[in-house]
Design a protein around this motif. Structure first.
Motif: not given
Length: 354
Positions: A39, A42-43, A45, A48, A84, A100
C-alpha cells in the motif's frame, strides 16, 4: 544528483526501512507485513514508476527507477515491486495503460516463447515467473505472424502451477493457452524479444548489487562484534582478507550494474552498446553473487544459515536472481556470438568508448 538528494530514491528507502526491515521480516510469523508495504509503495507511485503519466504512472526516469531497485535489493524485498515496474515499462512500449495492482511479465526467460494466433488468443507457457500467483495482471511479450506484440492479460484467466525459487519466493509456471488479452498493441519497430530480457537483466543486476552491498555491511559489522579467542574476528588476517575480497566483488557488481543502467538510459537505439553493457553486468553480477554469498556466510559461520538471521534473505535472493531473464551462461553465449560476428576494427573502438 546523488541518491541521497533524490526524492524518489529517498522515499523508497524510507518505506523499505519502515515496513520491510530485514530483521522484522525475518521474525515475522506470516506474510501480513506485505499488505501495508505494498500500500505504501502504491501510494508513493513506485510500482508504476516507469509508466508515463498519460498512461497512469509516475513518469520516473529509468536511472531513478534503477536506483530504487538497488535499494530494494539491499532490503531483499519479497514483493513484486521490480516485476510490476518492469511490466509497466513493457506495457508503455505499446502505449497500453497500466492497471493498478501487482503485475509480472511473461515470458521470464529468453528461450521460452509466447505466441499470438490469428484469432487474437495467446499460446504457450512460461516457467519460473516471479510472483505469478500474486499478480492481478500479466504484461506479455508475444510473437505473431505479423510481428512482436505486447499484451495485457488478466492473470485469473491463466493456469498457474506453483513453484518456488531458492529464497522461497513464488517462481511459478504460467500457461496462457487460449487466453484472450485485455489489450494488444504492436511493439515499436526497434523492439524485439531480447529488449525485454535485456531490461529484465538490468533490473536483476541492480537488485543483486544492492543485496551484495547489504551483505558486505552485515559482514563487516558482525566481524567487529564477534569475539573469538579474546579478540574480535575482524582482527584476524584471514577474515580481513575475505572481507577485502567481498568488498571487491561488491564494487565490481555495483559498477557493472550502474554502467548497464546508464547505457539503457542514454540512448535506447544504441543496441550494440546496450547488449555489451547489460550482458556484461548480468554475467559479472551473477559471478559476484556466487562468490559474495560464499564469503558472507564464511564470515558469519553457522549463524548466517539460521532462519532467524537476516543474511540468508539476502544471499538466497541474490542467487535466485542470477537465473532470471537469462543466466550467466546464456548471456556469455550471446556476448560471444555478438563479438564473433564483428571484426576487430569495429569491435575495439566500441569497447574502448564504454
Amino acid at each position: 544528483m546523488s541518491d541521497e538528494d533524490n526524492i524518489v530514491v529517498s522515499t523508497a528507502e524510507r518505506i523499505f526501512f519502515d515496513l520491510a526491515d530485514l530483521q522484522e521480516v525475518a521474525h515475522a510469523q506470516d506474510d501480513a507485513w506485505k499488505a501495508p508495504l505494498w500500500r505504501a509503495l502504491a501510494e508513493a507511485g513506485l510500482p508504476l514508476a516507469w509508466v508515463l503519466e498519460q498512461h497512469g504512472g509516475s513518469g520516473v526516469s529509468l536511472i531513478d527507477g534503477f536506483a530504487v531497485l538497488r535499494a530494494a535489493g539491499r532490503s531483499a524485498l519479497a514483493v513484486p515491486l521490480a516485476e510490476t515496474m518492469l511490466a509497466g515499462w513493457l506495457l508503455s512500449q505499446g502505449g497500453i495503460v497500466a492497471p493498478e495492482g501487482m503485475m509480472t511479465v511473461l515470458p521470464g526467460g529468453p528461450r521460452e516463447l509466447i505466441g499470438l494466433d490469428a484469432e487474437g488468443r495467446l499460446t504457450g507457457q512460461a516457467r519460473r515467473i516471479p510472483f505469478a500467483r500474486d499478480a492481478a495482471h500479466f504484461a506479455v511479450l508475444a510473437k505473431s505472424a505479423a510481428g512482436v506484440r505486447i499484451a495485457l492479460v488478466d492473470a485469473s484467466l491463466c493456469r498457474i502451477d506453483r513453484f518456488e525459487n531458492l529464497a522461497g519466493d513464488a517462481a511459478d509456471t504460467v500457461s496462457v493457452a487460449g487466453v484472450q488479452p485485455i489489450a494488444i498493441a504492436t511493439a515499436p519497430s526497434e523492439f524485439d524479444p531480447n529488449s525485454l530480457f535485456l531490461m529484465g537483466s538490468a533490473v536483476r543486476s541492480q537488485q543483486i548489487s544492492g543485496a551484495l552491498e547489504a551483505m558486505l555491511e552485515l559482514s563487516v559489522r558482525y566481524s567487529t562484534e564477534r569475539v573469538a579467542f579474546e579478540r574480535t574476528i575482524s582482527k584476524y588476517q584471514a577474515v580481513q582478507h575475505n572481507l577485502a575480497r567481498l568488498g571487491g566483488e561488491v564494487a565490481a557488481a555495483v559498477a557493472a550494474a550502474a554502467s548497464a543502467a546508464d547505457a539503457l538510459s542514454a540512448d535506447p537505439r544504441d543496441t550494440d552498446g546496450i547488449l555489451l553493457e547489460v550482458a556484461s553486468a548480468k554475467i559479472r553480477c551473477g559471478e559476484a553473487a556466487d562468490k559474495g554469498t560464499s564469503i558472507a556466510h564464511q564470515v558469519h559461520g553457522a549463524i548466517g544459515f539460521t532462519a532467524e538471521h537476516v543474511l540468508h534473505r539476502l544471499t538466497l535472493r541474490a542467487l535466485a536472481w542470477r537465473d532470471d531473464f537469462g543466466s550467466e551462461s546464456y548471456w556469455s553465449s550471446e556476448l560471444g556470438w555478438w563479438i564473433g560476428r564483428r571484426g576487430a576494427d569495429e569491435l575495439w573502438p566500441l569497447i574502448a568508448s564504454r
